[in-house]
Design a protein around this motif. Structure first.
Motif, PDB file in Angstrom:
ATOM      1  N   ASP A  46       0.807  -1.217   0.000  1.00 29.21           N
ATOM      2  CA  ASP A  46       0.000   0.000   0.000  1.00 29.21           C
ATOM      3  C   ASP A  46       0.840   1.268   0.000  1.00 29.21           C
ATOM      4  OD1 ASP A  46      -2.155  -1.638   0.043  1.00 29.21           O
ATOM      5  OD2 ASP A  46      -2.778  -1.217   2.096  1.00 29.21           O
ATOM      6  N   TYR A  47       2.104   1.177   0.441  1.00 25.13           N
ATOM      7  CA  TYR A  47       2.942   2.364   0.504  1.00 25.13           C
ATOM      8  C   TYR A  47       3.432   2.805  -0.864  1.00 25.13           C
ATOM      9  CZ  TYR A  47       3.246   1.661   5.583  1.00 25.13           C
ATOM     10  OH  TYR A  47       2.962   1.514   6.922  1.00 25.13           O
ATOM     11  N   VAL A  48       3.410   1.920  -1.852  1.00 25.16           N
ATOM     12  CA  VAL A  48       3.980   2.258  -3.162  1.00 25.16           C
ATOM     13  C   VAL A  48       2.987   2.090  -4.305  1.00 25.16           C
ATOM     14  CG1 VAL A  48       6.359   1.760  -2.491  1.00 25.16           C
ATOM     15  CG2 VAL A  48       4.927  -0.086  -3.364  1.00 25.16           C
ATOM     16  N   THR A  49       1.706   1.868  -3.987  1.00 26.33           N
ATOM     17  CA  THR A  49       0.675   1.769  -5.016  1.00 26.33           C
ATOM     18  C   THR A  49      -0.422   2.776  -4.720  1.00 26.33           C
ATOM     19  OG1 THR A  49      -0.434  -0.009  -3.779  1.00 26.33           O
ATOM     20  CG2 THR A  49       1.106  -0.656  -5.506  1.00 26.33           C
ATOM     21  N   GLU A  50      -1.051   3.277  -5.771  1.00 18.52           N
ATOM     22  CA  GLU A  50      -2.081   4.292  -5.604  1.00 18.52           C
ATOM     23  C   GLU A  50      -3.476   3.699  -5.516  1.00 18.52           C
ATOM     24  OE1 GLU A  50      -1.680   7.104  -8.728  1.00 18.52           O
ATOM     25  OE2 GLU A  50       0.310   7.795  -8.098  1.00 18.52           O
ATOM     26  N   ASP A  51      -3.681   2.501  -6.056  1.00 16.18           N
ATOM     27  CA  ASP A  51      -4.979   1.855  -5.967  1.00 16.18           C
ATOM     28  C   ASP A  51      -4.767   0.360  -5.817  1.00 16.18           C
ATOM     29  OD1 ASP A  51      -4.815   0.624  -8.698  1.00 16.18           O
ATOM     30  OD2 ASP A  51      -4.905   2.732  -9.327  1.00 16.18           O
TER      31      ASP A  51
ATOM     32  N   VAL B 212      -4.825   0.991  10.010  1.00 16.13           N
ATOM     33  CA  VAL B 212      -3.569   1.230  10.723  1.00 16.13           C
ATOM     34  C   VAL B 212      -2.889  -0.078  11.103  1.00 16.13           C
ATOM     35  CG1 VAL B 212      -4.489   1.252  13.076  1.00 16.13           C
ATOM     36  CG2 VAL B 212      -2.540   2.718  12.505  1.00 16.13           C
ATOM     37  N   VAL B 213      -3.615  -1.187  10.945  1.00 11.83           N
ATOM     38  CA  VAL B 213      -3.014  -2.488  11.235  1.00 11.83           C
ATOM     39  C   VAL B 213      -1.798  -2.739  10.349  1.00 11.83           C
ATOM     40  CG1 VAL B 213      -4.389  -3.822   9.582  1.00 11.83           C
ATOM     41  CG2 VAL B 213      -3.590  -4.917  11.678  1.00 11.83           C
ATOM     42  N   ILE B 214      -1.697  -2.028   9.235  1.00 11.23           N
ATOM     43  CA  ILE B 214      -0.533  -2.177   8.356  1.00 11.23           C
ATOM     44  C   ILE B 214       0.747  -1.743   9.070  1.00 11.23           C
ATOM     45  CG2 ILE B 214      -0.618   0.125   7.329  1.00 11.23           C
ATOM     46  CD1 ILE B 214       0.101  -1.066   4.673  1.00 11.23           C
ATOM     47  N   ALA B 215       0.609  -0.915  10.115  1.00  9.42           N
ATOM     48  CA  ALA B 215       1.760  -0.456  10.893  1.00  9.42           C
ATOM     49  C   ALA B 215       1.761  -1.114  12.273  1.00  9.42           C
ATOM     50  CB  ALA B 215       1.744   1.059  11.028  1.00  9.42           C
ATOM     51  N   MET B 216       1.394  -2.370  12.321  1.00 12.00           N
ATOM     52  CA  MET B 216       1.284  -3.072  13.606  1.00 12.00           C
ATOM     53  C   MET B 216       2.627  -3.259  14.307  1.00 12.00           C
ATOM     54  SD  MET B 216       0.717  -7.068  12.497  1.00 12.00           S
ATOM     55  CE  MET B 216      -0.660  -6.750  11.413  1.00 12.00           C
ATOM     56  N   GLU B 217       3.739  -3.003  13.596  1.00 16.60           N
ATOM     57  CA  GLU B 217       5.043  -3.190  14.227  1.00 16.60           C
ATOM     58  C   GLU B 217       5.263  -2.242  15.407  1.00 16.60           C
ATOM     59  OE1 GLU B 217       5.676  -0.651  10.449  1.00 16.60           O
ATOM     60  OE2 GLU B 217       4.586  -2.478  11.001  1.00 16.60           O
ATOM     61  N   TYR B 218       4.502  -1.147  15.458  1.00 17.65           N
ATOM     62  CA  TYR B 218       4.623  -0.238  16.599  1.00 17.65           C
ATOM     63  C   TYR B 218       4.224  -0.921  17.908  1.00 17.65           C
ATOM     64  CZ  TYR B 218       5.335   3.961  13.747  1.00 17.65           C
ATOM     65  OH  TYR B 218       5.854   4.905  12.895  1.00 17.65           O
ATOM     66  N   VAL B 219       3.250  -1.811  17.852  1.00 22.65           N
ATOM     67  CA  VAL B 219       2.683  -2.384  19.076  1.00 22.65           C
ATOM     68  C   VAL B 219       3.716  -3.177  19.878  1.00 22.65           C
ATOM     69  CG1 VAL B 219       0.922  -3.930  20.003  1.00 22.65           C
ATOM     70  CG2 VAL B 219       0.354  -2.356  18.138  1.00 22.65           C
ATOM     71  N   PRO B 220       4.379  -4.194  19.306  1.00 23.05           N
ATOM     72  CA  PRO B 220       5.349  -4.929  20.120  1.00 23.05           C
ATOM     73  C   PRO B 220       6.516  -4.072  20.600  1.00 23.05           C
ATOM     74  CG  PRO B 220       5.513  -5.580  17.806  1.00 23.05           C
ATOM     75  CD  PRO B 220       4.283  -4.761  17.947  1.00 23.05           C
ATOM     76  N   VAL B 221       6.934  -3.087  19.804  1.00 30.66           N
ATOM     77  CA  VAL B 221       8.035  -2.225  20.228  1.00 30.66           C
ATOM     78  C   VAL B 221       7.616  -1.379  21.426  1.00 30.66           C
ATOM     79  CG1 VAL B 221       9.557  -0.343  19.556  1.00 30.66           C
ATOM     80  CG2 VAL B 221       9.067  -2.168  17.933  1.00 30.66           C
TER      81      VAL B 221
ATOM     82  N   VAL C   2       3.699 -12.324   8.601  1.00 26.52           N
ATOM     83  CA  VAL C   2       2.591 -13.156   8.123  1.00 26.52           C
ATOM     84  C   VAL C   2       1.506 -12.275   7.507  1.00 26.52           C
ATOM     85  CG1 VAL C   2       0.733 -14.713   8.814  1.00 26.52           C
ATOM     86  CG2 VAL C   2       3.043 -15.046   9.718  1.00 26.52           C
ATOM     87  N   TYR C   3       1.224 -11.144   8.149  1.00 26.21           N
ATOM     88  CA  TYR C   3       0.230 -10.215   7.613  1.00 26.21           C
ATOM     89  C   TYR C   3       0.649  -9.695   6.238  1.00 26.21           C
ATOM     90  CZ  TYR C   3      -2.428  -5.938   6.924  1.00 26.21           C
ATOM     91  OH  TYR C   3      -3.216  -4.951   6.381  1.00 26.21           O
ATOM     92  N   LEU C   4       1.910  -9.285   6.124  1.00 26.27           N
ATOM     93  CA  LEU C   4       2.387  -8.747   4.851  1.00 26.27           C
ATOM     94  C   LEU C   4       2.332  -9.794   3.743  1.00 26.27           C
ATOM     95  CD1 LEU C   4       5.506  -6.694   6.026  1.00 26.27           C
ATOM     96  CD2 LEU C   4       3.295  -5.799   5.286  1.00 26.27           C
ATOM     97  N   GLY C   5       2.692 -11.025   4.083  1.00 30.28           N
ATOM     98  CA  GLY C   5       2.698 -12.074   3.069  1.00 30.28           C
ATOM     99  C   GLY C   5       1.317 -12.566   2.712  1.00 30.28           C
ATOM    100  N   LEU C   6       0.485 -12.787   3.738  1.00 31.80           N
ATOM    101  CA  LEU C   6      -0.829 -13.378   3.501  1.00 31.80           C
ATOM    102  C   LEU C   6      -1.856 -12.362   3.016  1.00 31.80           C
ATOM    103  CD1 LEU C   6      -2.633 -15.881   3.701  1.00 31.80           C
ATOM    104  CD2 LEU C   6      -3.090 -15.259   6.086  1.00 31.80           C
ATOM    105  N   ILE C   7      -1.953 -11.239   3.722  1.00 33.14           N
ATOM    106  CA  ILE C   7      -3.003 -10.263   3.409  1.00 33.14           C
ATOM    107  C   ILE C   7      -2.609  -9.345   2.264  1.00 33.14           C
ATOM    108  CG2 ILE C   7      -4.452  -8.434   4.357  1.00 33.14           C
ATOM    109  CD1 ILE C   7      -4.934 -11.237   5.528  1.00 33.14           C
ATOM    110  N   GLN C   8      -1.374  -8.853   2.274  1.00 33.66           N
ATOM    111  CA  GLN C   8      -0.978  -7.868   1.263  1.00 33.66           C
ATOM    112  C   GLN C   8      -0.465  -8.500  -0.032  1.00 33.66           C
ATOM    113  OE1 GLN C   8       1.358  -4.434   2.604  1.00 33.66           O
ATOM    114  NE2 GLN C   8      -0.710  -3.595   2.688  1.00 33.66           N
ATOM    115  N   LYS C   9      -0.091  -9.740  -0.001  1.00 37.19           N
ATOM    116  CA  LYS C   9       0.424 -10.381  -1.211  1.00 37.19           C
ATOM    117  C   LYS C   9      -0.564 -11.428  -1.738  1.00 37.19           C
ATOM    118  CE  LYS C   9       4.455  -8.326  -0.445  1.00 37.19           C
ATOM    119  NZ  LYS C   9       4.351  -7.976   0.973  1.00 37.19           N
TER     120      LYS C   9
END
Length: 366
Positions: free
Chosen positions: A29-34, A171-180, A246-253
């Motif tokens: 989603d960061y590099v595509t417009e639609d 915002v779940v796409i930026a879930m890496e903030y949570v564990p940090v 897993v989210y990036l691979g399963l949901i976004q790909k």
């Protein structure tokens, strides 16, 4: 080196090369417009793998990976270089809070100045919402300096929960903030940090600052209260990073191949590795899922973290308009996991390898 050890080393190298041959394309989603043309995920994957060449390449690389892991677990060699590296990394443990503070502090400051809610895809008008801008910049600076680190981390978690529930679940796409942020809430600011310096001054008898600082006793109390939880920080970080993968691979790909195909076409990735565009998407998705599951299980944790770092780096160099700040938290989390290892509740703790000295206990296979 014995023949058996050489075979294991070759298998490990083959596994590493196989994984690198399937570059990840990170946050689509960061590099595509639609979202591109809607495609049925199951039908798309089946069509890609129905091609004999694609199926052979996909299955062959998978078999090499499985064979390499199986050979390593069968032999369980003790490699001096790895043992020394692990022992050196142990000495960096006190720097992990600093790594994590930089990893989320910088992107939070950037989010406040540029006007987005954790993820660059969720923008807000900085002129119409000045308090929101100040909130993100303030949280970022507090974390960068290590000032009221636990309070800032808790505020960051509450802000993320508010965005997730009340603003946009994307915002779940930026879930890496949570564990940090969870890890920082447990660890505190660490060293170097403003918290550590101020506590030292305030707790020194006769200091002027100690007379006016009303919270340094709270800092000392929280340090003692969270001490039993510190051992679980590696688990929180590796599981958090694993879930992100897993989210990036399963949901976004795999679940959204149309958008992923746009990335392949936009950056002409088939000229880098001349394979079918569909195989790029399926391979990238499966690689991210595999790395994520390995991290969640604590399976060869440091190896998975190192591979993650390589994938992030190649993604940033390969996709020139991918926002760098959006990946800083992932870089920091991967660095922390590589430093700390698997922690408790990990497969690495059950399947180790002999230590250098026969009198020593088995060391984790991470």
């Amino acid at each position: 080196m014995s023949a058996r050890s050489r075979s294991v080393a070759l298998a490990a190298l083959a596994l590493f090369a196989t994984l690198l041959a399937r570059p990840a394309v990170a946050h689509v989603d960061y590099v595509t417009e639609d979202s591109g043309d809607p495609l049925d995920a199951v039908a798309f994957t089946a069509e890609v793998l129905s091609d004999p060449f694609n199926a052979a390449l996909f299955a062959g690389s998978g078999l090499v990976a499985v064979a390499g892991i199986a050979a390593y677990l069968w032999v369980r060699p003790t490699i001096v270089d790895v043992v020394v590296l692990r022992e050196k990394l142990v000495g960096y443990g006190d720097l992990v809070p600093w790594m994590l503070r930089l990893a989320v502090g910088l992107p939070l400051v950037g989010a406040g100045f540029q006007g987005y809610l954790f993820a660059p895809t969720l923008t807000f008008d900085t002129g119409a919402s000045p308090l929101l801008r100040v909130l993100f910049i303030g949280l970022g600076f507090c974390l960068l300096f290590g000032l009221a680190t636990r309070i800032a981390s808790a505020a960051g978690l509450l802000t993320y929960a508010w965005v997730l529930v009340a603003v946009d679940p994307g915002v779940v796409i930026a879930m890496e903030y949570v564990p940090v942020l969870v890890a920082l809430a447990v660890l505190g600011g660490g060293r170097p940090s403003a918290d550590d310096m101020l506590l030292e001054v305030a707790s020194t008898p006769g200091s002027y600052y100690g007379r006016i600082d009303p919270v340094h006793h709270l800092k000392a109390f929280l340090d003692g209260s969270t001490a039993p939880l510190r051992r679980y920080v590696p688990t929180v970080l590796r599981v958090g990073m694993g879930v992100t993968f897993v989210y990036l691979g399963l949901i976004q790909k795999l679940a959204d191949p149309g958008s992923a195909l746009q990335v392949v076409e936009k950056y002409d990735l088939t000229s880098v590795v001349p394979v079918d565009p569909g195989l790029w998407v399926v391979g990238a998705g499966m690689t991210e899922i595999a790395v994520g599951l390995a991290l969640i299980a604590g399976f060869f944790t440091r190896g998975a973290a190192a591979l993650s770092f390589v994938l992030f780096t190649t993604t940033l160099f390969g996709l020139p308009d991918d926002p760098v700040l959006a990946h800083v938290a992932l870089f920091g989390m991967a660095s922390a996991v590589f430093t700390l290892g698997s922690g408790p509740l990990a497969f690495d703790r059950w399947v180790g390898r002999p230590a250098l000295d026969g009198d020593e206990s088995v060391i984790p296979a991470d």
